[in-house]
Design a protein around this motif. Sequence first.
Motif, PDB file in Angstrom:
ATOM      1  N   GLU A 155      46.061  43.604  13.893  1.00  0.00           N
ATOM      2  CA  GLU A 155      46.465  43.069  15.195  1.00  0.00           C
ATOM      3  C   GLU A 155      45.372  43.306  16.241  1.00  0.00           C
ATOM      4  N   GLY A 156      44.342  44.073  15.856  1.00  0.00           N
ATOM      5  CA  GLY A 156      43.189  44.280  16.733  1.00  0.00           C
ATOM      6  C   GLY A 156      43.415  45.398  17.736  1.00  0.00           C
ATOM      7  N   SER A 157      42.455  45.535  18.660  1.00  0.00           N
ATOM      8  CA  SER A 157      42.538  46.644  19.601  1.00  0.00           C
ATOM      9  C   SER A 157      43.728  46.434  20.535  1.00  0.00           C
ATOM     10  N   ARG A 158      44.291  47.536  20.988  1.00  0.00           N
ATOM     11  CA  ARG A 158      45.446  47.392  21.868  1.00  0.00           C
ATOM     12  C   ARG A 158      45.479  48.537  22.873  1.00  0.00           C
ATOM     13  N   THR A 159      46.188  48.325  23.909  1.00  0.00           N
ATOM     14  CA  THR A 159      46.338  49.353  24.932  1.00  0.00           C
ATOM     15  C   THR A 159      47.751  49.890  24.845  1.00  0.00           C
ATOM     16  N   LEU A 160      47.839  51.204  24.861  1.00  0.00           N
ATOM     17  CA  LEU A 160      49.156  51.827  24.797  1.00  0.00           C
ATOM     18  C   LEU A 160      49.577  52.126  26.234  1.00  0.00           C
ATOM     19  N   GLN A 161      50.627  51.510  26.662  1.00  0.00           N
ATOM     20  CA  GLN A 161      51.054  51.770  28.038  1.00  0.00           C
ATOM     21  C   GLN A 161      52.036  52.942  28.045  1.00  0.00           C
ATOM     22  N   LEU A 162      51.769  53.926  28.920  1.00  0.00           N
ATOM     23  CA  LEU A 162      52.594  55.140  28.934  1.00  0.00           C
ATOM     24  C   LEU A 162      53.371  55.261  30.236  1.00  0.00           C
ATOM     25  N   GLU A 168      57.542  50.217  19.195  1.00  0.00           N
ATOM     26  CA  GLU A 168      57.576  49.052  18.298  1.00  0.00           C
ATOM     27  C   GLU A 168      58.586  49.290  17.176  1.00  0.00           C
ATOM     28  N   SER A 169      59.336  48.266  16.817  1.00  0.00           N
ATOM     29  CA  SER A 169      60.347  48.468  15.767  1.00  0.00           C
ATOM     30  C   SER A 169      59.706  48.447  14.376  1.00  0.00           C
ATOM     31  N   GLY A 170      58.588  47.746  14.236  1.00  0.00           N
ATOM     32  CA  GLY A 170      57.877  47.753  12.960  1.00  0.00           C
ATOM     33  C   GLY A 170      56.539  48.440  13.109  1.00  0.00           C
ATOM     34  N   LYS A 171      55.948  48.832  11.993  1.00  0.00           N
ATOM     35  CA  LYS A 171      54.654  49.518  12.044  1.00  0.00           C
ATOM     36  C   LYS A 171      53.595  48.589  12.639  1.00  0.00           C
ATOM     37  N   ILE A 172      52.827  49.080  13.575  1.00  0.00           N
ATOM     38  CA  ILE A 172      51.773  48.271  14.194  1.00  0.00           C
ATOM     39  C   ILE A 172      50.671  48.073  13.151  1.00  0.00           C
ATOM     40  N   LYS A 173      50.293  46.840  12.921  1.00  0.00           N
ATOM     41  CA  LYS A 173      49.308  46.561  11.878  1.00  0.00           C
ATOM     42  C   LYS A 173      47.897  46.641  12.436  1.00  0.00           C
ATOM     43  N   ARG A 174      46.996  47.134  11.579  1.00  0.00           N
ATOM     44  CA  ARG A 174      45.610  47.281  11.991  1.00  0.00           C
ATOM     45  C   ARG A 174      44.995  45.928  12.385  1.00  0.00           C
TER      46      ARG A 174
END
Length: 406
Positions: A293-300, A285-291
Motif C-alpha cells: 500500500e506504500g508509505s503512509r502517515t499514522l495519525q495519532l 485498521e480492521s485488516g492487516k495493513i499491506k506493505r
Amino acid sequence: MRVALGVTGGIAAYKSAELLRLLEERGLEVQVVMTAAAREFVSPLTFAALSGRKVITGLFGPSAGDANLESAIEHIAVAQSIDALVIAPATADVVAKIAHGLADDFLTTLVLATRVPIVVAPAMNVNMWENAATRDNLEVLRRRGIRIVEPEEGYLACGMTGAGRLASLESILDAVCGVLGMADDLNGETVLVTAGPTEEPIDPVRYLSNRSSGKMGYAIAEAGRRRGARVILVSGPTRLDPPAVTLLPVRTAEEMAAAVFENLKDASIVIMSAAVADFRPVRVESGKIKRNEGSRTLQLEPTEDILAGVSRRRAPGQLVVGFAAETDRLLENARAKLIAKQLDLVVANDVTAEGAGFDVDTNIVTFVFPDGRTIPLERMSKFDVAGRLLDEIAALRKNRVAVHSA
Ligand code: CTP
C-alpha cells in the motif's frame, strides 16, 4: 528471621533492652552488638540474659589478646547471617562514622560488611541533632537507602527540651518490620496500583507501546500486599508473574482508564506507576495493513490522562501518587506534574540514568512532595524503592487520618 541490634553510647541505651524484647515478641532472633561507649551505660549482661546469646562487644574477642581467627572474621559471619540491622539508639558519632564509611569497631564494620537493610534511630542532645554536620550525615544515610526513624521532641536527659529523644519503640519496631517486609502498617487500606505499558493497536497485528516492563508497579503491589493492604493491580501487558493480589489485566489506555475509574471509589491510596501511552492511532485498521500500500502517515490522537482524571474524581482523604518518567529537567518536570495534577507525592524517575527506568531490576528515584521537600534515593532494587515509597505513603496516611479525626 534474624536481626542485629546495634546499641551505641547514649542514655537511651537502656531502652534497647525493651526493644530487644519487642523484636523477639515478633518472632525475630536478635544478635546484640554493643559499642564500647554503650557498655558505659548498660551492661552487656542485660542483653545477654534477655536474648539468650552472647553479646558482641569488640572486633577481636572479649578482651585484647583473646583474638583468634573466628573472632577476627565474626563481623563477616554476622553480616551474612542477618536479614536486617537496626541501630538504636544511634549517637551523632555513629551516624557520622557510617556516613564516612569508618569501620573502627564491630558495629561500624558490620554496617560496611552487610548488604541487608539498615534502620537507624538517632538519639542525642537537641543541639547535636540540629547541628549541620549531623543533618548532612543523616542526609547521606538516607540517600543510601538507610531508613532513619526520626527522634521525637521532648524532655532530654541533658535537661534541655527539644528534638533528639529516641523515637517510640513502636515506630522503631514498625520500621524494622517494614524493611523485613513484615509490617502491617497498611492494614485496612485499599491500594490501587497501575503498572506496565499500554498497547495501542494500529491494525490486528501491530500496536504502539513503550519499553515499560511493569516491574516497578508489580513490586509496589507485592510490597503493599505484604504490609497488609488489599491491592488492586491494573496492569498493561507484561511478562511478569502476578503477585497474589486482585489483578485486572488491560491492554489499551482506554481500558486502563475504565478499570481505574471503576475501582477508584474503593481505593484509599492510588499509585499510578503505569507508563500509559500518551497517543493512539486515530483509526484502527480492521485488516492487516499491506506493505504494497506504500508509505503512509499514522495519525495519532492523545489518550486520556488517567492520573488527571483520578485527581478530578478523588474522594476526600484519598491519597494520589504519580510517577514522572523524564529524560531531562527531572525535578522541574516532576514538580510541574505534582502541581498540575494536585498529587500528594511524585516519584521522579530519570529513565536515561544507568540502573534506572525500563526493564531493569533497579531504579534511581527522587520523591517530591507538595511542600517542596525532596528525598533523593540512591540506586536500589525496585522492591526496595517500593518499600521506601510505602514508608512515605504510610506516614502521609497516618497524618491524614489524624487530621481527619481531629
Ligand atoms: N499517566 C496517566 N495517563 C496518561 C499518561 C500518564 O495516568 N495518559 C500517568 C502516569 O502513570 C504517571 C504520570 O501520569 O503516573 C506521569 O506520566 P508521564 O508519562 O511521566 O507524564 P505525562 O503526564 O504523560 O506528561 P509528558 O508525557 O508530557 O511528560
